[in-house]
Design a protein around this motif. Structure first.
Motif, mmCIF file in Angstrom:
data_model
loop_
_atom_site.group_PDB
_atom_site.id
_atom_site.type_symbol
_atom_site.label_atom_id
_atom_site.label_comp_id
_atom_site.label_asym_id
_atom_site.label_seq_id
_atom_site.Cartn_x
_atom_site.Cartn_y
_atom_site.Cartn_z
ATOM 1 N N MET A 1 0.262 8.856 -4.691
ATOM 2 C CA MET A 1 -0.246 7.752 -3.902
ATOM 3 C C MET A 1 -1.461 8.243 -3.112
ATOM 4 N N ASP A 2 -2.504 7.452 -3.059
ATOM 5 C CA ASP A 2 -3.723 7.873 -2.365
ATOM 6 C C ASP A 2 -3.566 7.736 -0.852
ATOM 7 N N THR A 3 -4.460 8.372 -0.130
ATOM 8 C CA THR A 3 -4.389 8.420 1.322
ATOM 9 C C THR A 3 -4.532 7.033 1.938
ATOM 10 N N THR A 4 -5.386 6.192 1.386
ATOM 11 C CA THR A 4 -5.576 4.838 1.924
ATOM 12 C C THR A 4 -4.263 4.064 1.899
ATOM 13 N N THR A 5 -3.567 4.133 0.783
ATOM 14 C CA THR A 5 -2.297 3.431 0.634
ATOM 15 C C THR A 5 -1.250 4.004 1.588
#
Length: 186
Positions: A1-5
């Motif tokens: 999962m990416d940091t933004t999410t």
């Protein structure tokens, strides 16, 4: 999962997202705090304060992909704040480089160890800034991932290893010039 999410989910109260953020970046924070030679308790205070600041600012992070840089900068600022606090509280006759020998350890051995450590820290301090930052970041236990180091130092992942080797070579040269022979290196 990416940091933004992860940041978005953590801001909504998702405990799993928060834990993923902590797992992803904890070694980065610890490596920076240890690089400032804080005691274990002071380093723990710094890391805890940085996480608290992130919680307070979860909804205000404008560019989530730059979170490692934000965490690194915040950690460095907290380390400096902690060092100033410790310096104010330190007795006037306390010596930074001196440590108590372990029970049963010969005083000579402790003095030699302190001298070696001081020489290595002076050699590290004589390195260019980019080398100091990289080597300090990589000294963490456990070591941070190259991705975390890359983000924190704004450095391509592919150049971390070669730069590390060059910086260690410079450190060896400076330590050797200061009188540490190859038998003293770990």
């Amino acid at each position: 999962m990416d940091t933004t999410t992860l940041l978005s989910a953590a801001a909504r109260g998702d405990q799993a997202a928060w834990e993923a953020l902590v797992e992803r970046y904890a070694s980065l924070l610890w490596s920076i705090a240890r690089a400032y030679r804080l005691s274990e308790a002071d380093a723990a205070d710094v890391v805890q304060t940085v996480w608290l600041k992130l919680v307070e600012n979860l909804g205000r992070i404008k560019d989530p992909e730059r979170l490692p840089g934000w965490l690194g900068t915040t950690t460095r600022h907290e380390c400096l704040r902690q060092l100033r606090r410790v310096e104010r509280e330190r007795p006037a006759d306390d010596h930074v480089w001196q440590s108590e020998p372990a029970p049963g350890e010969a005083v000579d051995a402790a003095l030699l160890l302190n001298e070696r450590d001081a020489t290595l820290w002076r050699a590290l301090a004589a390195l260019p800034e980019h080398c100091r930052r990289l080597l300090r970041a990589l000294m963490a236990t456990p070591p941070p991932s190259y991705a975390a180091v890359s983000a924190a130092l704004d450095m391509p992942i592919g150049s971390i290893g070669p730069t590390r080797q060059r910086c260690l070579g410079r450190l060896r040269e400076r330590a050797g010039a200061a009188g540490l022979g190859t038998e003293d290196r770990a």
